[in-house]
Design a protein around this motif. Structure first.
Motif, PDB file in Angstrom:
ATOM      1  N   LEU A   1       3.913   9.235 -10.185  1.00 30.83           N
ATOM      2  CA  LEU A   1       3.614   9.007 -11.606  1.00 30.83           C
ATOM      3  C   LEU A   1       2.223   9.456 -12.021  1.00 30.83           C
ATOM      4  CD1 LEU A   1       5.221   5.504 -12.306  1.00 30.83           C
ATOM      5  CD2 LEU A   1       6.098   7.766 -12.906  1.00 30.83           C
ATOM      6  N   LEU A   2       1.227   9.219 -11.189  1.00 24.81           N
ATOM      7  CA  LEU A   2      -0.146   9.557 -11.565  1.00 24.81           C
ATOM      8  C   LEU A   2      -0.542  10.959 -11.120  1.00 24.81           C
ATOM      9  CD1 LEU A   2      -1.895   6.164 -10.684  1.00 24.81           C
ATOM     10  CD2 LEU A   2      -1.030   6.949 -12.906  1.00 24.81           C
ATOM     11  N   ARG A   3       0.331  11.591 -10.380  1.00 21.15           N
ATOM     12  CA  ARG A   3       0.095  12.946  -9.879  1.00 21.15           C
ATOM     13  C   ARG A   3      -1.182  13.028  -9.045  1.00 21.15           C
ATOM     14  NH1 ARG A   3       4.937  13.573 -10.978  1.00 21.15           N
ATOM     15  NH2 ARG A   3       5.662  14.579 -12.838  1.00 21.15           N
ATOM     16  N   GLU A   4      -1.467  11.943  -8.316  1.00 18.99           N
ATOM     17  CA  GLU A   4      -2.610  11.968  -7.417  1.00 18.99           C
ATOM     18  C   GLU A   4      -2.287  12.887  -6.246  1.00 18.99           C
ATOM     19  OE1 GLU A   4      -3.897   8.008  -6.424  1.00 18.99           O
ATOM     20  OE2 GLU A   4      -4.560   7.645  -8.485  1.00 18.99           O
ATOM     21  N   PRO A   5      -3.302  13.475  -5.632  1.00 16.89           N
ATOM     22  CA  PRO A   5      -3.036  14.466  -4.578  1.00 16.89           C
ATOM     23  C   PRO A   5      -2.401  13.858  -3.334  1.00 16.89           C
ATOM     24  CG  PRO A   5      -5.399  14.051  -4.773  1.00 16.89           C
ATOM     25  CD  PRO A   5      -4.732  13.311  -5.895  1.00 16.89           C
ATOM     26  N   PHE A   6      -1.366  14.540  -2.858  1.00 16.82           N
ATOM     27  CA  PHE A   6      -0.719  14.179  -1.592  1.00 16.82           C
ATOM     28  C   PHE A   6      -1.291  15.123  -0.550  1.00 16.82           C
ATOM     29  CE2 PHE A   6       2.659  14.597   1.592  1.00 16.82           C
ATOM     30  CZ  PHE A   6       2.861  13.261   1.903  1.00 16.82           C
ATOM     31  N   THR A   7      -2.113  14.589   0.322  1.00 18.05           N
ATOM     32  CA  THR A   7      -2.797  15.414   1.320  1.00 18.05           C
ATOM     33  C   THR A   7      -2.330  15.025   2.716  1.00 18.05           C
ATOM     34  OG1 THR A   7      -4.632  13.854   1.593  1.00 18.05           O
ATOM     35  CG2 THR A   7      -4.848  15.510  -0.171  1.00 18.05           C
ATOM     36  N   PRO A   8      -2.568  15.885   3.684  1.00 21.39           N
ATOM     37  CA  PRO A   8      -2.248  15.510   5.065  1.00 21.39           C
ATOM     38  C   PRO A   8      -2.970  14.218   5.489  1.00 21.39           C
ATOM     39  CG  PRO A   8      -2.672  17.861   4.930  1.00 21.39           C
ATOM     40  CD  PRO A   8      -3.015  17.281   3.586  1.00 21.39           C
TER      41      PRO A   8
ATOM     42  N   ILE B   1       0.843  -1.201   0.000  1.00 18.11           N
ATOM     43  CA  ILE B   1       0.000   0.000   0.000  1.00 18.11           C
ATOM     44  C   ILE B   1       0.877   1.248   0.000  1.00 18.11           C
ATOM     45  CG2 ILE B   1      -1.668   1.331   1.365  1.00 18.11           C
ATOM     46  CD1 ILE B   1      -2.675  -1.414   2.429  1.00 18.11           C
ATOM     47  N   LEU B   2       1.960   1.214   0.769  1.00 16.47           N
ATOM     48  CA  LEU B   2       2.861   2.369   0.836  1.00 16.47           C
ATOM     49  C   LEU B   2       3.557   2.597  -0.501  1.00 16.47           C
ATOM     50  CD1 LEU B   2       4.324   1.633   4.365  1.00 16.47           C
ATOM     51  CD2 LEU B   2       2.569   3.316   3.766  1.00 16.47           C
ATOM     52  N   VAL B   3       3.964   1.512  -1.154  1.00 13.24           N
ATOM     53  CA  VAL B   3       4.578   1.623  -2.482  1.00 13.24           C
ATOM     54  C   VAL B   3       3.567   2.220  -3.452  1.00 13.24           C
ATOM     55  CG1 VAL B   3       5.607   0.328  -4.389  1.00 13.24           C
ATOM     56  CG2 VAL B   3       6.133  -0.307  -2.022  1.00 13.24           C
TER      57      VAL B   3
ATOM     58  N   THR C   1      -3.756  11.585   3.528  1.00  6.69           N
ATOM     59  CA  THR C   1      -3.068  10.408   2.996  1.00  6.69           C
ATOM     60  C   THR C   1      -1.706  10.226   3.662  1.00  6.69           C
ATOM     61  OG1 THR C   1      -2.238  11.668   1.100  1.00  6.69           O
ATOM     62  CG2 THR C   1      -4.235  10.376   0.755  1.00  6.69           C
ATOM     63  N   ALA C   2      -1.026  11.329   3.969  1.00  2.00           N
ATOM     64  CA  ALA C   2       0.267  11.232   4.661  1.00  2.00           C
ATOM     65  C   ALA C   2       0.085  10.619   6.044  1.00  2.00           C
ATOM     66  CB  ALA C   2       0.907  12.614   4.772  1.00  2.00           C
ATOM     67  N   CYS C   3      -0.938  11.050   6.760  1.00  2.00           N
ATOM     68  CA  CYS C   3      -1.206  10.516   8.098  1.00  2.00           C
ATOM     69  C   CYS C   3      -1.601   9.037   8.008  1.00  2.00           C
ATOM     70  CB  CYS C   3      -2.319  11.337   8.745  1.00  2.00           C
ATOM     71  SG  CYS C   3      -2.641  10.899  10.450  1.00  2.00           S
ATOM     72  N   GLY C   4      -2.476   8.707   7.086  1.00  3.23           N
ATOM     73  CA  GLY C   4      -2.892   7.315   6.914  1.00  3.23           C
ATOM     74  C   GLY C   4      -1.729   6.419   6.550  1.00  3.23           C
ATOM     75  N   GLY C   5      -0.907   6.877   5.601  1.00  2.00           N
ATOM     76  CA  GLY C   5       0.280   6.112   5.221  1.00  2.00           C
ATOM     77  C   GLY C   5       1.248   5.955   6.378  1.00  2.00           C
TER      78      GLY C   5
END
Length: 143
Positions: free
Chosen positions: A117-124, A107-109, A126-130
Motif C-alpha cells: 500500500l505505501l510502496r515502500e522499497p522491498f530490498t534484499p 512486524i511481518l504483516v 528487508t526480505a532477509c530481515g523479515g
C-alpha cells in the motif's frame, strides 16, 4: 544517534515491559476489565502528552486535518483496539512469552502491507530481515 532511533528503542523497551506488567496485573481481573484500566491510563497520558508537547492546539490541528487522514487514523484506532482486545484475552490464559512472541509477528504483516500500500522499497535487506523474523518465530513456537 538520530532521535527517531532512540525513540524506537524506548518504544520496544516499554512494549516489552507492558506485556509482563499486564500479565502480572491480571491475576484477579478478567482481560476485558484489565484492558479498560490500561486503556484509561493510556488515554489520559496521550491527551496530556498532546497538550504538553504540541506547539499549537491539538484541537486546532484536528480541525485543520483532511477528512481522509481522520478516517485512516480512526481505522488505526479501531484496529489497535481489536489487537489489544485479542492480545489481553490471549495473555490472560496463555504464557506471556508465547503471546508476545506471536504478537510481534505483526512486524511481518506491517512489512507486507507497507510494501503493497505505501510502496515502500522491498530490498534484499528487508526480505532477509523479515525471513529471519519468521524463522525466529517458527523456531520459538515449534513444539
Amino acid at each position: 544517534m538520530e532521535p527517531w532511533k532512540t525513540q524506537a528503542i524506548l518504544a520496544a523497551l516499554f512494549a516489552g515491559l507492558t506485556a509482563v506488567l499486564a500479565k502480572s496485573g491480571m491475576q484477579t481481573l478478567g482481560p476485558d476489565v484489565a484492558l479498560v484500566l490500561r486503556t484509561s491510563i493510556v488515554l489520559a497520558l496521550v491527551i496530556l502528552n498532546a497538550f504538553l508537547w504540541t506547539s499549537s492546539s491539538p484541537l486546532a490541528a484536528l480541525a485543520a486535518a483532511r477528512p481522509r487522514d481522520l478516517l485512516l487514523l480512526a481505522l488505526s484506532g479501531a484496529t489497535t483496539s481489536l489487537s489489544w482486545i485479542f492480545y489481553y484475552r490471549a495473555m490472560k490464559t496463555g504464557t506471556v512469552s508465547f503471546v508476545a512472541l506471536v504478537d510481534k509477528g505483526s512486524i511481518l504483516v506491517t512489512l507486507l502491507i507497507s510494501f503493497w500500500l505505501l510502496r515502500e522499497p522491498f530490498t534484499p535487506k528487508t526480505a532477509c530481515g523479515g525471513g529471519f523474523i519468521l524463522l525466529g518465530i517458527t523456531i520459538l513456537t515449534w513444539k
